[in-house]
Every structure is written in structure tokens, then in C-alpha cells.
Design an enzyme around this catalytic site. Structure first.
Site, PDB file in Angstrom:
ATOM      1  N   ARG A   1      37.847 -38.429  15.394  1.00 28.79           N
ATOM      2  CA  ARG A   1      38.614 -37.290  15.903  1.00 28.79           C
ATOM      3  C   ARG A   1      38.255 -35.996  15.175  1.00 28.79           C
ATOM      4  O   ARG A   1      38.540 -34.910  15.666  1.00 28.79           O
ATOM      5  CB  ARG A   1      40.116 -37.562  15.733  1.00 28.79           C
TER       6      ARG A   1
ATOM      7  N   TRP B   1      42.476 -32.077   9.765  1.00 25.11           N
ATOM      8  CA  TRP B   1      41.489 -31.090  10.217  1.00 25.11           C
ATOM      9  C   TRP B   1      42.149 -29.741   9.976  1.00 25.11           C
ATOM     10  O   TRP B   1      43.155 -29.412  10.598  1.00 25.11           O
ATOM     11  CB  TRP B   1      41.190 -31.313  11.696  1.00 25.11           C
TER      12      TRP B   1
ATOM     13  N   GLU C   1      25.645 -26.999  29.652  1.00 28.56           N
ATOM     14  CA  GLU C   1      26.008 -28.216  28.924  1.00 28.56           C
ATOM     15  C   GLU C   1      24.911 -28.586  27.917  1.00 28.56           C
ATOM     16  O   GLU C   1      25.202 -28.999  26.789  1.00 28.56           O
ATOM     17  CB  GLU C   1      26.264 -29.353  29.930  1.00 28.56           C
TER      18      GLU C   1
ATOM     19  N   CYS D   1      43.263 -34.037  13.370  1.00 32.07           N
ATOM     20  CA  CYS D   1      44.246 -34.821  12.613  1.00 32.07           C
ATOM     21  C   CYS D   1      44.580 -36.194  13.226  1.00 32.07           C
ATOM     22  O   CYS D   1      44.818 -36.301  14.429  1.00 32.07           O
ATOM     23  CB  CYS D   1      45.551 -34.071  12.462  1.00 32.07           C
TER      24      CYS D   1
ATOM     25  N   LYS E   1      37.158 -34.194  17.753  1.00 36.20           N
ATOM     26  CA  LYS E   1      36.985 -34.844  19.051  1.00 36.20           C
ATOM     27  C   LYS E   1      38.080 -34.433  20.028  1.00 36.20           C
ATOM     28  O   LYS E   1      37.824 -34.134  21.176  1.00 36.20           O
ATOM     29  CB  LYS E   1      36.979 -36.362  18.859  1.00 36.20           C
TER      30      LYS E   1
ATOM     31  N   LYS F   1      25.471 -28.958  23.895  1.00 30.59           N
ATOM     32  CA  LYS F   1      25.108 -30.174  23.148  1.00 30.59           C
ATOM     33  C   LYS F   1      24.225 -29.810  21.956  1.00 30.59           C
ATOM     34  O   LYS F   1      24.439 -30.282  20.844  1.00 30.59           O
ATOM     35  CB  LYS F   1      24.341 -31.180  24.028  1.00 30.59           C
TER      36      LYS F   1
ATOM     37  N   ASN G   1      50.560 -34.074  12.725  1.00 27.39           N
ATOM     38  CA  ASN G   1      49.452 -33.677  13.604  1.00 27.39           C
ATOM     39  C   ASN G   1      49.986 -32.580  14.521  1.00 27.39           C
ATOM     40  O   ASN G   1      51.041 -32.751  15.112  1.00 27.39           O
ATOM     41  CB  ASN G   1      49.013 -34.909  14.418  1.00 27.39           C
ATOM     42  N   GLY G   2      49.285 -31.444  14.609  1.00 21.07           N
ATOM     43  CA  GLY G   2      49.754 -30.355  15.470  1.00 21.07           C
ATOM     44  C   GLY G   2      50.047 -29.111  14.651  1.00 21.07           C
ATOM     45  O   GLY G   2      49.591 -28.986  13.515  1.00 21.07           O
TER      46      GLY G   2
ATOM     47  N   HIS H   1      17.847  -9.572  33.441  1.00 23.17           N
ATOM     48  CA  HIS H   1      18.935  -8.601  33.267  1.00 23.17           C
ATOM     49  C   HIS H   1      19.374  -8.509  31.810  1.00 23.17           C
ATOM     50  O   HIS H   1      20.454  -8.004  31.531  1.00 23.17           O
ATOM     51  CB  HIS H   1      20.116  -8.970  34.168  1.00 23.17           C
TER      52      HIS H   1
ATOM     53  N   GLU I   1      26.200 -27.872  19.181  1.00 19.95           N
ATOM     54  CA  GLU I   1      27.263 -28.558  18.437  1.00 19.95           C
ATOM     55  C   GLU I   1      26.739 -29.631  17.496  1.00 19.95           C
ATOM     56  O   GLU I   1      27.337 -29.850  16.443  1.00 19.95           O
ATOM     57  CB  GLU I   1      28.387 -29.070  19.348  1.00 19.95           C
TER      58      GLU I   1
HETATM   59  O1  M6R Z   1      39.068 -34.015  25.742  1.00 14.95           O
HETATM   60  P1  M6R Z   1      38.588 -32.831  26.535  1.00 14.95           P
HETATM   61  O2  M6R Z   1      37.607 -33.194  27.576  1.00 14.95           O
HETATM   62  O3  M6R Z   1      39.723 -32.020  27.083  1.00 14.95           O
HETATM   63  O4  M6R Z   1      37.834 -31.908  25.481  1.00 14.95           O
HETATM   64  C1  M6R Z   1      37.383 -30.633  25.819  1.00 14.95           C
HETATM   65  C2  M6R Z   1      36.385 -30.133  24.809  1.00 14.95           C
HETATM   66  O5  M6R Z   1      36.973 -30.008  23.555  1.00 14.95           O
HETATM   67  C3  M6R Z   1      35.165 -31.062  24.688  1.00 14.95           C
HETATM   68  O6  M6R Z   1      34.579 -31.286  25.919  1.00 14.95           O
HETATM   69  C4  M6R Z   1      34.114 -30.458  23.733  1.00 14.95           C
HETATM   70  O7  M6R Z   1      33.587 -29.311  24.286  1.00 14.95           O
HETATM   71  C5  M6R Z   1      33.022 -31.504  23.432  1.00 14.95           C
HETATM   72  N1  M6R Z   1      32.948 -31.748  22.024  1.00 14.95           N
HETATM   73  C6  M6R Z   1      31.670 -31.077  23.828  1.00 14.95           C
HETATM   74  O8  M6R Z   1      30.722 -32.066  23.556  1.00 14.95           O
END
Ligand code: M6R
Length: 613
Positions: free
Chosen positions: A27, A74, A486, A2, A608, A490, A102-103, A509, A493
Site C-alpha cells: 500500500r 505514509w 499511461e 497507511c 497503492k 508508468k 489511517n486517514g 504546438h 512512477e
Molecule cells: O485505486 P484507484 O484505481 O482508484 O487508484 C487511482 C490511482 O491512484 C492509480 O491508478 C495510480 O495512478 C497508479 N499507481 C498508477 O500506476
């Protein structure tokens, strides 16, 4: 997640509202809307639509007023739909109140029940609508928009930022924050509000950061800010360092691509103070860092998503180089777990945005348990996390717009390695020559990053091989295991390919059962002390018909063969190798997403900045 914008302008505010929403698109959102109040005829008009802001722009083309609020939603409570899109409105007794939010309002059910008893009819499934009716109810009882908002905010539980206008106060904008960010942009006889500075820079660089619990009341004549207790408050106006260029796409096709290639510069900027120094010193983490870090006997790092992966890399560094016992925990787990906190623990929170609800709550949980030593590593000055921590280190990645975090991750790692050196020095584990050698590795890092990114054309050739795959497995060992995690995050997502990562020693395992010719296996294979162990794990994959995609070092003795693809990184960085090895994984997921045609910068269902639980 949001986004809010609002404005009181000298001419039509709608173009600013639309531009502001577009700048907040990164966002993450699924619907958008705006409302304007006509100061002359006391009318409120509203436009809402599902999908992109450009859709809303068409709906709002005919609107013209000098006061308005707008929102990207969102979905949390209720599906993405026009009726659930903000602004929400309460009408009756000859006037209307409209709100963007927002929230999350945690006690919305209970408030809704009370309002329904009073005859209020709800038109959406959102928690937000209770705010509009609650404020309306209080205005019916005689309060003005400001007093009604203050009284309503006191009754609402949860973390939120809100902005309201009313046809009963057609030249007034009221807005406030409690647990979610809201900034004020001060213009020339104009005023703007937004969830973050990127929405304001086209209008002004003069920013006021509202404090927790603040509620502002603005007209075209004046601005008053009241603190959580209702007292008139003075908040400083600061000049934002953000430049318009930093949030423009430039020659790139996507923000993610731009941000991948900005990493060399972002790391150099983050390390500027370190690189220019002859020796490493604790003050990099705050003026009073030295006495605090000297007392630290263990470290607990709390973070989410990519930031959690940065923490996981740091655990290897902090234990092996600095000898500090280190635990890493997912913030959303820690905040609700009964845990034991040893004295002299340094609690580190890591976040790109500094507004992640789970990370913030985890920090508050630690503080409530009596933790005294806190450090935040964050990319956003003035964020809630930075303000809540005693020590801080600001990464200087610049705005990260792509939902998939890239440059925020590598700059967090640069900061964490710096902390490792500080802790190692404090604990007497760093000789002069070692310090010099490790500082030299840090100084070389930006150049090494630029060199490794030259691998892009080779990775482009690999991307089509993943396009029709449904699953992928990532393997790594030691400090490169979190890099495999990581890489998998990536890929999933932004390309929507199901990807998992394992410490390569775990393969036999369980996950080995998944391996067949349809399962690409991506291996992070630096030429380190574990390479021979990793090679054995990779043999296990080949023996089961799995197709291997290996990212090796220049001098790793591995060669391509049928079913085994090998790319070699063009530079080394010693202990900092994880920072180099994540780069090809970022590029791979980017190019696979391009081949698949997904929305790289705004992947489905994701936001975001995750400001709700
Ligand atoms: O703003 P932050 O680093 O606290 O965000 C944490 C996660 O939401 C963020 O790293 C998320 O996993 C990314 N979209 C991954 O690419």
C-alpha cells in the site's frame, strides 16, 4: 497508504502483526510501528521504526502479548520519523491509551488547541496524536475505552480508520471506520482486524466488512459492533475469495512483473460472463441495469491516475461505437468544481481499489448534485465505491500489489468495452453480425494479450538505452493517445524518468522544442486510420535529431533505420487495440526500472491505495 492490523490471539500476536504489516507493505509507507497490551500486568509496550517492516521486526523481537495493534505510516502530517510513526500514545493519571490511524483528521488543529489547554503535551507532528489524547481525556472523565472512542470519533472530522488499546482495558481492542476501510477477520477464539483482506488470509477467510461509522469492541470472549448511532449492529460474516497464492510472488522477481503476465488470465476472468454469452446484455452491470441504461443520454466518467486513463480510452469507444456523448474528468478536480449536471447522466467511477478518497468524494459530490444513475467499475468487492454505486461491474484482476497499476488497467478497459457494446445495443447501433464480430474480438483478447507479451526479450534490449535519460516523450493519436499518457505515467512512477505524453498532432504546438538527441520519443503506432498522420509527426521528430522508439502493429509499414527503433506487436485486436498497445509500454517501464535499480513495486513517495486527499 497507511495500513492497520490488530489482533487478539491465543498465543503471542506479534508474529501476526508483523506478517500482516508485511502483507500491507504494497500500500506504500515510510515507517512502521506496533503496540501490545499485556493482559496480565496491564503494561503497554511500543516499538516504532523508520523504513521497512523488517526493521520493525528486529525492534519488536522481544515483545510477547496476546493483544496488539500495528501500523504502516505514509507521511501526511509530519516527516517520516520514529516520533511521527504510529502507534501514538497518551499517558497520565496512571494509564495509557495508544492508537493507530489511517486517514486524515481535518479538525486536528482545533482539537489539539483544546487538549493543550487541558494540559496535554504533544510529542509528534501528526494529526493522529489528538485521537490518543482525546480518548485519554474522556477516560479520565470516567468513560471506558469503547465509550471514550465513540465520543471522540463523534468530535473528529475527516475520513479515518482507527484501532486503540489501553492499559486501563488490557483485554480490549476497540476499532472503527468512517471513510477509510477496516475489516475484521474471525478466527477460532481469535480476532483480527486489518485495512484489507490480504493481511488476514494467512489466519482466516471469515471476514466482516465494517460499515461506515461502525465501532467494534472486542475481547478474547466476545465481539460487539456498534453502528454510527451507537446501536448494537449485526454484520454478516462472509468468506473471502482471496487465496494465499494470489498474493504470493511465485516465480517472479516483482509483483509488477507477475501482474503484467497475469493480464491474459485476469481479462479472461473479467470477461467470463461476457465470453460465455451468445449476446451482450445490460444485466452484466446489475440486475436493474436495463431500465437505468435505457434512460441514459450522456455519460460522465470520474477517476484518478491510471483509472482516469482507462476512462479516457472509453470516451473514444463510447462516442464512436455507442454514440453516447461522454465526458471524462479527473475526480479531484470534479469534486471541487461547480459543474452542470444534465438529467439522465450516467456517472461512472473507475477505481482499482474502490477506496481512492478523491474518486469516492467525486461520486458523493455527484450524488449530492442529484445524480441518480451511478455505476462503479472496481476490482475490490465490498469496497466503499462499490457500495455507494447503484450499478457495478467487478473486474476480476485479483489482488494488484505493485503500486504501478497494470492488470487493473487492462481489465478496466475490458469492462468499459463491454459497457460500450451494451450501450451501442441499447441505442440500436449494433447489428447482429456486428455484435457477433465484436464479441469475437473480446473472446480473442486473452490469447492476443499472451501473444503480445512475447515481445518482452526485445524490449529488454531497449531498456539500457533509457537508463541515463532524464526525460522521455510519449506520442499517440486517437484512442491510443490515452495509452501514451499511461505509458508516460508508468515510466515516471517506477523509473523516476520525467516523462510526458502528447497527442502527436500537438507536437508542433510546443513540445517539439524539447526534441533533441537526448530526448527519446516513444510512439504508439497501430495500423489504424491515423497512421499516416502519425508517420508525419514522427518525421518531425527524426528531422530534429530525436531518437524514435516505435511500437507498431505487425502490418504497419514502418522500418527501423539509424535513430529509429521499431518493434511490431504479434497480434491484433481490432477496436481493443489500446489493450494490446499498453502492454509493451508496461514492459518497457518495468525493464528500465530494473536497469536503474529502483524499487519497482514500492516506488518512492507513492502509495497503492490513495485514501487521503
Ligand atoms: O485505486 P484507484 O484505481 O482508484 O487508484 C487511482 C490511482 O491512484 C492509480 O491508478 C495510480 O495512478 C497508479 N499507481 C498508477 O500506476
Amino acid at each position: 497508504m497507511c495500513g492497520i492490523v490488530g489482533a487478539i490471539t491465543r498465543t503471542n500476536c506479534v508474529p501476526f502483526l508483523i506478517d500482516g504489516l508485511k502483507r500491507l507493505e504494497y500500500r506504500g509507507y515510510d515507517s512502521a510501528g506496533l503496540a501490545i497490551a499485556n493482559m496480565e500486568d496491564h503494561q503497554i509496550q511500543r516499538a516504532r521504526s523508520v523504513g521497512r517492516v523488517s526493521e520493525l521486526e528486529l525492534h519488536a523481537a522481544y515483545l510477547d502479548a496476546r493483544l496488539g495493534i500495528a501500523h504502516t505510516r505514509w507521511a501526511t502530517h509530519g516527516i517520516p520519523s520514529e516520533r511521527n510513526a504510529h502507534p501514538h500514545m497518551s499517558e497520565g493519571k496512571g494509564f495509557a491509551v495508544t492508537v493507530v490511524h489511517n486517514g486524515i483528521i481535518e479538525n486536528h488543529d482545533e482539537v489539539r488547541r483544546r487538549l493543550m489547554v487541558d494540559g496535554y503535551v504533544f510529542h509528534s507532528d501528526t494529526d493522529t496524536e489528538v485521537i490518543a489524547h482525546l480518548v485519554h481525556q474522556k477516560m479520565v472523565a470516567g468513560a471506558d475505552l469503547l465509550a471514550a472512542t465513540q465520543a471522540a470519533a463523534a468530535e473528529l472530522h475527516g475520513a479515518f480508520a482507527i484501532a486503540l488499546i489501553s492499559s486501563n482495558a488490557p483485554n480490549t481492542l476497540v476499532a472503527g471506520r468512517k471513510g477509510a476501510p477496516l475489516l475484521v477477520g474471525v478466527g477460532d477464539a481469535e480476532l483480527f482486524i486489518a485495512s484489507d483482506a490480504s493481511a488476514l488470509i494467512s489466519q482466516t477467510k471469515k471476514i466482516i466488512y465494517l460499515e461506515e461509522g461502525d465501532i467494534l469492541c472486542a475481547t478474547d470472549k466476545n465481539l460487539r459492533i456498534f453502528d454510527a448511532r451507537g446501536n448494537l449492529a449485526q454484520r454478516p460474516v462472509v468468506t473471502s475469495q482471496l487465496s494465499a497464492d494470489a498474493v504470493d510472488l511465485g516465480p517472479y522477481q516483482h509483483y509488477m512483473q507477475k501482474e503484467i503476465f497475469e493480464q491474459s488470465g485476469a481479462i479472461a476472468a473479467t470477461l467470463e460472463m461476457v465470453s460465455n454469452a451468445q449476446s451482450i446484455n445490460p444485466e452484466l452491470f446489475g440486475a436493474d441495469a436495463s431500465p437505468i441504461l435505457n434512460q441514459v443520454s450522456q455519460i460522465l466518467i470520474l477517476a484518478c491516475g491510471t483509472s482516469f486513463h482507462a476512462a479516457s480510452v472509453a470516451r473514444y469507444w463510447l462516442e464512436s461505437i455507442a454514440g453516447v456523448p461522454t465526458v471524462v474528468e479527473i475526480a479531484s478536480e470534479y469534486r471541487y468544481r461547480e459543474s452542470v449536471c444534465l438529467p439522465n447522466t450516467l456517472v461512472i467511477t473507475i477505481s482499482q481499489s474502490g477506496e481512492t478518497a478523491d474518486t469516492l468524494a467525486a461520486l458523493h459530490h455527484a450524488l449530492a448534485m442529484g445524480v441518480e444513475h451511478t455505476l462503479s467499475i472496481c476490482n475490490v468487492p465490498e469496497s466503499a465505491l462499490i457500495r455507494a454505486s447503484r450499478l457495478k461491474f467487478l473486474t476480476r484482476a485479483g489482488p494488484e500489489i505493485g503500486v504501478a497499476s497494470t492488470k487493473a488497467f487492462t481489465t478496466q478497459l475490458a469492462a468499459l468495452f463491454t459497457l460500450t457494446l451494451v450501450m451501442a445495443k441499447i441505442r440500436g447501433r449494433l447489428s447482429g453480425p456486428q455484435e457477433g464480430m465484436l464479441l469475437a474480438q473480446l473472446r480473442h483478447l486473452p490469447a492476443a494479450v499472451a501473444k503480445v507479451l512475447e515481445i518482452e526479450p526485445e524490449i529488454k534490449k531497449w531498456a539500457p538505452l533509457f537508463a541515463n535519460k532524464e526525460h522521455a516523450l510519449f506520442l499517440g493519436r486517437g484512442v491510443h493517445y490515452p495509452i501514451a499518457l499511461e505509458g508516460a505515467l508508468k515510466l515516471k512512477e517506477i523509473s523516476y524518468i520525467h516523462a510526458e505524453a502528447y497527442a502527436a498532432g500537438e507536437l508542433k504546438h510546443g513540445p517539439l522544442a524539447l526534441v533533441d538527441s537526448n530526448m527519446p520519443v516513444i510512439a504508439v503506432a497501430p495500423n489504424d486510420t491515423l497512421i499516416e498522420k502519425l508517420k508525419s509527426n514522427l518525421q518531425e521528430v527524426s528531422a530534429r535529431g530525436g531518437e524514435l522508439f516505435i511500437f507498431a502493429d505487425r502490418d504497419t509499414k514502418l522500418t527501423a533505420s539509424p535513430g529509429v527503433h521499431v518493434l511490431k506487436l504479434l497480434d491484433h485486436a481490432g477496436h481493443l487495440s489500446p489493450i494490446l498497445h499498453v502492454l509493451p509500454l508496461q514492459l518497457l517501464s518495468y525493464h528500465v526500472a530494473l536497469v536503474k535499480g529502483t524499487d519497482v513495486d514500492k516506488p518512492r513517495n507513492l502509495a497503492k491505495s490513495v485514501t487521503v486527499e
